[in-house]
Write a protein that holds these residues in place. Structure first.
Motif, PDB file in Angstrom:
ATOM      1  N   GLY A 185     -28.322 -11.390  -0.523  1.00 61.77           N
ATOM      2  CA  GLY A 185     -27.421 -12.500  -0.253  1.00 61.77           C
ATOM      3  C   GLY A 185     -26.018 -12.224  -0.742  1.00 61.77           C
ATOM      4  N   ARG A 186     -25.913 -11.494  -1.853  1.00 63.72           N
ATOM      5  CA  ARG A 186     -24.603 -11.163  -2.421  1.00 63.72           C
ATOM      6  C   ARG A 186     -23.814 -10.258  -1.474  1.00 63.72           C
ATOM      7  NH1 ARG A 186     -22.945 -11.943  -7.378  1.00 63.72           N
ATOM      8  NH2 ARG A 186     -25.067 -12.444  -8.037  1.00 63.72           N
ATOM      9  N   THR A 187     -24.490  -9.254  -0.912  1.00 67.47           N
ATOM     10  CA  THR A 187     -23.825  -8.347   0.027  1.00 67.47           C
ATOM     11  C   THR A 187     -23.430  -9.071   1.302  1.00 67.47           C
ATOM     12  OG1 THR A 187     -24.855  -6.323  -0.810  1.00 67.47           O
ATOM     13  CG2 THR A 187     -24.152  -6.304   1.470  1.00 67.47           C
ATOM     14  N   LEU A 188     -24.329  -9.914   1.813  1.00 70.41           N
ATOM     15  CA  LEU A 188     -24.019 -10.654   3.042  1.00 70.41           C
ATOM     16  C   LEU A 188     -22.800 -11.552   2.853  1.00 70.41           C
ATOM     17  CD1 LEU A 188     -27.611 -11.641   4.241  1.00 70.41           C
ATOM     18  CD2 LEU A 188     -26.009 -10.132   5.430  1.00 70.41           C
ATOM     19  N   SER A 189     -22.702 -12.187   1.691  1.00 66.42           N
ATOM     20  CA  SER A 189     -21.572 -13.086   1.459  1.00 66.42           C
ATOM     21  C   SER A 189     -20.259 -12.324   1.317  1.00 66.42           C
ATOM     22  CB  SER A 189     -21.817 -13.924   0.200  1.00 66.42           C
ATOM     23  OG  SER A 189     -21.860 -13.114  -0.960  1.00 66.42           O
ATOM     24  N   ALA A 190     -20.357 -11.034   0.991  1.00 68.62           N
ATOM     25  CA  ALA A 190     -19.146 -10.226   0.826  1.00 68.62           C
ATOM     26  C   ALA A 190     -18.673  -9.602   2.135  1.00 68.62           C
ATOM     27  CB  ALA A 190     -19.394  -9.117  -0.203  1.00 68.62           C
ATOM     28  N   LEU A 191     -19.515  -9.641   3.159  1.00 63.27           N
ATOM     29  CA  LEU A 191     -19.130  -9.054   4.444  1.00 63.27           C
ATOM     30  C   LEU A 191     -18.093  -9.933   5.138  1.00 63.27           C
ATOM     31  CD1 LEU A 191     -22.567  -7.826   5.863  1.00 63.27           C
ATOM     32  CD2 LEU A 191     -20.630  -6.394   5.179  1.00 63.27           C
ATOM     33  N   PRO A 192     -17.209  -9.321   5.923  1.00 64.56           N
ATOM     34  CA  PRO A 192     -16.214 -10.111   6.660  1.00 64.56           C
ATOM     35  C   PRO A 192     -16.848 -10.826   7.855  1.00 64.56           C
ATOM     36  CG  PRO A 192     -16.017  -7.803   7.239  1.00 64.56           C
ATOM     37  CD  PRO A 192     -17.025  -7.872   6.118  1.00 64.56           C
ATOM     38  N   ARG A 193     -16.041 -11.563   8.574  1.00 63.77           N
ATOM     39  CA  ARG A 193     -16.536 -12.291   9.744  1.00 63.77           C
ATOM     40  C   ARG A 193     -16.883 -11.338  10.874  1.00 63.77           C
ATOM     41  NH1 ARG A 193     -11.646 -16.242  10.906  1.00 63.77           N
ATOM     42  NH2 ARG A 193     -10.626 -14.190  10.736  1.00 63.77           N
ATOM     43  N   ALA A 194     -17.642 -11.866  11.852  1.00 61.84           N
ATOM     44  CA  ALA A 194     -17.986 -11.070  13.025  1.00 61.84           C
ATOM     45  C   ALA A 194     -16.714 -10.595  13.721  1.00 61.84           C
ATOM     46  CB  ALA A 194     -18.834 -11.908  13.990  1.00 61.84           C
ATOM     47  N   GLY A 195     -16.739  -9.337  14.130  1.00 56.46           N
ATOM     48  CA  GLY A 195     -15.595  -8.753  14.799  1.00 56.46           C
ATOM     49  C   GLY A 195     -14.682  -7.959  13.879  1.00 56.46           C
ATOM     50  N   GLU A 196     -14.939  -8.035  12.561  1.00 55.86           N
ATOM     51  CA  GLU A 196     -14.101  -7.313  11.609  1.00 55.86           C
ATOM     52  C   GLU A 196     -14.821  -6.071  11.082  1.00 55.86           C
ATOM     53  OE1 GLU A 196     -12.579  -9.825   8.554  1.00 55.86           O
ATOM     54  OE2 GLU A 196     -11.712 -11.271   9.946  1.00 55.86           O
ATOM     55  N   ALA A 197     -14.048  -5.112  10.613  1.00 55.55           N
ATOM     56  CA  ALA A 197     -14.596  -3.840  10.139  1.00 55.55           C
ATOM     57  C   ALA A 197     -15.336  -4.021   8.820  1.00 55.55           C
ATOM     58  CB  ALA A 197     -13.479  -2.818   9.983  1.00 55.55           C
ATOM     59  N   THR A 224     -29.252 -12.438  -6.907  1.00 55.88           N
ATOM     60  CA  THR A 224     -29.029 -13.344  -8.027  1.00 55.88           C
ATOM     61  C   THR A 224     -28.102 -12.755  -9.081  1.00 55.88           C
ATOM     62  OG1 THR A 224     -31.272 -14.229  -7.688  1.00 55.88           O
ATOM     63  CG2 THR A 224     -30.192 -14.727  -9.794  1.00 55.88           C
ATOM     64  N   LEU A 225     -28.241 -11.451  -9.351  1.00 55.40           N
ATOM     65  CA  LEU A 225     -27.489 -10.799 -10.416  1.00 55.40           C
ATOM     66  C   LEU A 225     -26.661  -9.639  -9.880  1.00 55.40           C
ATOM     67  CD1 LEU A 225     -30.363 -10.542 -13.060  1.00 55.40           C
ATOM     68  CD2 LEU A 225     -28.577 -12.282 -12.965  1.00 55.40           C
ATOM     69  N   THR A 226     -25.466  -9.470 -10.400  1.00 56.86           N
ATOM     70  CA  THR A 226     -24.669  -8.289 -10.076  1.00 56.86           C
ATOM     71  C   THR A 226     -25.264  -7.092 -10.826  1.00 56.86           C
ATOM     72  OG1 THR A 226     -23.149  -8.545 -11.944  1.00 56.86           O
ATOM     73  CG2 THR A 226     -22.592  -9.712  -9.892  1.00 56.86           C
ATOM     74  N   ALA A 227     -24.843  -5.889 -10.434  1.00 57.31           N
ATOM     75  CA  ALA A 227     -25.317  -4.687 -11.122  1.00 57.31           C
ATOM     76  C   ALA A 227     -24.972  -4.749 -12.601  1.00 57.31           C
ATOM     77  CB  ALA A 227     -24.703  -3.440 -10.472  1.00 57.31           C
ATOM     78  N   SER A 228     -23.769  -5.230 -12.917  1.00 60.59           N
ATOM     79  CA  SER A 228     -23.345  -5.335 -14.311  1.00 60.59           C
ATOM     80  C   SER A 228     -24.192  -6.351 -15.075  1.00 60.59           C
ATOM     81  CB  SER A 228     -21.868  -5.736 -14.368  1.00 60.59           C
ATOM     82  OG  SER A 228     -21.432  -5.853 -15.702  1.00 60.59           O
ATOM     83  N   GLU A 229     -24.474  -7.488 -14.470  1.00 59.11           N
ATOM     84  CA  GLU A 229     -25.287  -8.519 -15.121  1.00 59.11           C
ATOM     85  C   GLU A 229     -26.710  -8.026 -15.359  1.00 59.11           C
ATOM     86  OE1 GLU A 229     -23.062 -12.520 -13.342  1.00 59.11           O
ATOM     87  OE2 GLU A 229     -24.742 -11.618 -12.264  1.00 59.11           O
ATOM     88  N   GLY A 262     -25.700   5.558 -16.130  1.00 63.99           N
ATOM     89  CA  GLY A 262     -24.444   4.840 -16.397  1.00 63.99           C
ATOM     90  C   GLY A 262     -23.734   4.436 -15.139  1.00 63.99           C
ATOM     91  N   PHE A 263     -24.440   3.716 -14.251  1.00 61.07           N
ATOM     92  CA  PHE A 263     -23.769   3.202 -13.076  1.00 61.07           C
ATOM     93  C   PHE A 263     -23.683   1.704 -13.178  1.00 61.07           C
ATOM     94  CE2 PHE A 263     -28.220   3.590 -11.452  1.00 61.07           C
ATOM     95  CZ  PHE A 263     -28.488   2.246 -11.360  1.00 61.07           C
ATOM     96  N   GLY A 264     -23.125   1.092 -12.164  1.00 61.49           N
ATOM     97  CA  GLY A 264     -23.042  -0.356 -12.127  1.00 61.49           C
ATOM     98  C   GLY A 264     -21.603  -0.785 -12.094  1.00 61.49           C
ATOM     99  N   ALA A 265     -21.412  -2.068 -11.812  1.00 60.77           N
ATOM    100  CA  ALA A 265     -20.049  -2.587 -11.708  1.00 60.77           C
ATOM    101  C   ALA A 265     -19.298  -2.413 -13.007  1.00 60.77           C
ATOM    102  CB  ALA A 265     -20.084  -4.077 -11.318  1.00 60.77           C
ATOM    103  N   GLY A 266     -20.054  -2.271 -14.116  1.00 62.20           N
ATOM    104  CA  GLY A 266     -19.389  -2.143 -15.386  1.00 62.20           C
ATOM    105  C   GLY A 266     -19.155  -0.714 -15.826  1.00 62.20           C
ATOM    106  N   SER A 267     -19.630   0.279 -15.065  1.00 60.54           N
ATOM    107  CA  SER A 267     -19.473   1.642 -15.527  1.00 60.54           C
ATOM    108  C   SER A 267     -18.081   2.157 -15.245  1.00 60.54           C
ATOM    109  CB  SER A 267     -20.512   2.547 -14.864  1.00 60.54           C
ATOM    110  OG  SER A 267     -20.251   2.676 -13.495  1.00 60.54           O
ATOM    111  N   SER A 303     -22.118  -1.789  -2.564  1.00 54.25           N
ATOM    112  CA  SER A 303     -21.713  -0.700  -3.463  1.00 54.25           C
ATOM    113  C   SER A 303     -22.861   0.267  -3.660  1.00 54.25           C
ATOM    114  CB  SER A 303     -21.283  -1.260  -4.826  1.00 54.25           C
ATOM    115  OG  SER A 303     -22.388  -1.814  -5.506  1.00 54.25           O
ATOM    116  N   ALA A 304     -22.525   1.486  -4.070  1.00 56.08           N
ATOM    117  CA  ALA A 304     -23.550   2.479  -4.371  1.00 56.08           C
ATOM    118  C   ALA A 304     -24.384   2.031  -5.573  1.00 56.08           C
ATOM    119  CB  ALA A 304     -22.900   3.831  -4.644  1.00 56.08           C
ATOM    120  N   ALA A 305     -23.750   1.305  -6.509  1.00 49.98           N
ATOM    121  CA  ALA A 305     -24.470   0.824  -7.690  1.00 49.98           C
ATOM    122  C   ALA A 305     -25.587  -0.137  -7.291  1.00 49.98           C
ATOM    123  CB  ALA A 305     -23.505   0.137  -8.645  1.00 49.98           C
TER     124      ALA A 305
END
Length: 206
Positions: free
Chosen positions: A32-44, A92-97, A134-139, A65-67
């Motif tokens: 759900g987190r990735t879907l909410s970050a995607l742009p609208r239909a028709g955008e790259a 529910t949780l980001t990679a950092s969380e 040592g990956f993640g949004a916080g690395s 993200s790769a993380a």
């Protein structure tokens, strides 16, 4: 194997997106987190992809993200965790969380994901505690802090334990030292190990 897709968003649905790449529409299952970050239909858009090949189907899982993709792989290595539960955790949780929750043994936070009760959360923490690179949004890399002055080595006790925990998570000793030194300045010399780990991870996420 498909590792990444770059194209145009064709459709956005509750649990997947269709990405048009030169006229070919790829159905990609996403958190759900990735879907909410995607742009609208028709955008790259671009997604990191995990490809699952079965006898009767090929399924693509997409991540912002790769993380997030790496966590998806790790989570499925836990007994009883499949793709649905792994995506629920990452929704529910980001990679950092997730990194912070596992480092602190915080099963309540992990159990916030739908379908993950206290028992499964405990299993996730136990099985992944020593496997987190040592990956993640916080690395961060040494290059990211190259312009910062070196921090004095942390003293023993809680600070040394906290630094050791960050190193075990995959961070370099200079990074961990600088993060814990900043945490000590913020929380004071009497801060507990758990507090220093939490603050140290926040420093690394900046």
């Amino acid at each position: 194997m498909i590792g990444k897709l770059k194209g145009v968003v064709d459709e956005l649905n509750e649990d997947h997106a269709i990405i048009d790449v030169h006229g070919v529409g790829y159905l990609v299952h996403c958190s759900g987190r990735t879907l909410s970050a995607l742009p609208r239909a028709g955008e790259a858009a671009a997604l990191f992809i995990e490809t699952h090949v079965r006898e009767d189907a090929i399924r693509l899982f997409g991540f912002a993200s790769a993380a997030e993709r790496d966590w998806f792989r790790l989570l499925q290595g836990v007994q009883g965790i499949g793709t649905k539960t792994a995506l629920a955790v990452l929704s529910t949780l980001t990679a950092s969380e997730l990194t912070q929750a596992i480092a602190l043994g915080d099963k309540t936070t992990v159990a916030r994901a739908p379908g993950v009760g206290p028992r499964v959360a405990t299993r996730i923490i136990t099985e992944l505690k020593d496997k987190m690179p040592g990956f993640g949004a916080g690395s961060v890399s040494l290059a990211d802090i190259g312009g910062a002055p070196a921090a004095a080595p942390v003293a023993g006790g809680a600070a040394a334990d906290a630094m050791s925990a960050l190193v075990n998570l995959g961070y370099g000793a200079p990074q961990a030292n600088a993060a814990i030194a900043a945490a000590l300045r913020s929380a004071g010399e009497d801060a507990k190990t758990e507090t220093l780990i939490r603050l140290g991870l926040k420093e690394l996420a900046k």
